[in-house]
Write an enzyme that holds these catalytic residues in place. Sequence first.
Site, PDB file in Angstrom:
ATOM      1  CE  LYS A 140      77.140  55.458  -1.925  1.00 11.34           C
ATOM      2  NZ  LYS A 140      76.622  54.600  -0.956  1.00 11.34           N
ATOM      3  CB  THR A 141      77.815  48.937  -6.823  1.00 10.37           C
ATOM      4  OG1 THR A 141      78.618  49.495  -5.802  1.00 10.37           O
ATOM      5  CG2 THR A 141      78.680  48.196  -7.832  1.00 10.37           C
ATOM      6  CG  ASP A 159      82.435  51.798  -4.099  1.00  9.04           C
ATOM      7  OD1 ASP A 159      81.748  52.818  -3.860  1.00  9.04           O
ATOM      8  OD2 ASP A 159      82.293  50.733  -3.485  1.00  9.04           O
ATOM      9  CB  THR A 170      80.122  56.755   2.450  1.00 10.45           C
ATOM     10  OG1 THR A 170      81.542  56.750   2.630  1.00 10.45           O
ATOM     11  CG2 THR A 170      79.649  55.381   2.033  1.00 10.45           C
ATOM     12  NE  ARG A 199      75.924  46.416   0.484  1.00 14.34           N
ATOM     13  CZ  ARG A 199      76.788  47.430   0.529  1.00 14.34           C
ATOM     14  NH1 ARG A 199      77.324  47.798   1.665  1.00 14.34           N
ATOM     15  NH2 ARG A 199      77.103  48.087  -0.564  1.00 14.34           N
TER      16      ARG A 199
END
Length: 353
Positions: free
Chosen positions: A80-81, A125, A174, A233
């Site tokens: 997302k980032t 975030d 999330t 990740r």
Amino acid sequence: MAIISDDDNIKFDKQKNEDTTAEETSFDMSFESNIRPKLFNEYIGQSALKATLKISIEAAKKRELPLDHILFYGPPGLGKTTLATVIATEMNSNIKITSAPSLERPRDIIGLLMALKAGDVLFIDEIHRLNKISEEILYPAMEDFYLDMTTGKGQTLKSIRIPIPKFTLIGATTKAGALSGPLRDRFGIIHRLEFYTDEELKQVIQRTSKILEIKIDENGAIAIARRSRGTPRIANRLVKRVRDYAIVKSNGIIDEKTANKALDVLQIDKYGLDNTDRSLLKIIAENYNGGPVGIETLATALGEDSKTIEDVYEPYLVQRGFLQRTPRGRKLTPLACKCFNISNIDLQQSLFE
Ligand code: ADE
């Protein structure tokens, strides 16, 4: 494009990246920004989302207006980032990165909004953790690009509107369900990030390996991809751990055999599950006859925080078809019994009820 994330109010909490482990060296961390894709053509996966974003970006550029506010939701580690920074680069904009827990006081969010320049991207975030006051400050800022402030006291109290530059807010969470309705409604583009396929993860691993000068063959990349639980990740973390193993125990080259041996040593099984995932399934099987069991009870039995279970462990277990969330609690699936050799007859029966 400048990424501004380290002034007083704007703290992007690296530690919140659940998969970044303590043993990850600062040397590795210094490569983090290198392996992050900067443009859409470097960003692997999420193809449907990329296609719509590209159109929105092109339209915004043609109209010479900022992009609509965007909300990304989905499990952690899916980029997302990264996607927010790609969008800012593609828009030729600057991005400010922060997370909701660091916006405690009204002046935190006000300071941030007032420091924006026209066309900037503001990335928040964990936006579901924004407090009510900060949220209400955001509403007019998002909708009409102004801040509603009050000055004076008592009789002289008056409300003023301060215009702010037109900007794009990108929120990430999330937990889309935990976002208030009014905040959710102010995003023009809302998108879920999906787990990656093994093929996409293979490409992520190959790209990262190339940047980090890790020697890996295709089957080695596939072996790591299969155990990366659909999450880039995790794939990027595992490739570094497998590289260490290959250097110490082999010739430094990651092939299928070395990858599988290293991942066995890391106790990551063929489904990508680690010890905590397996304990979670085992507790439901052995202590609760396959479930349903409430999340808090499960968290206590496992010795984990219920939010971590919900946000980090469960999404992949559900997606793989090992776990079911029911109104009465968490339940194992027949597939979990089959894959993990759970043969208790009572349990098998209760699962099919
Ligand atoms: N590294 C992490 N996520 C990635 C992605 N989606 N594409 C390429 N490299 C990545």
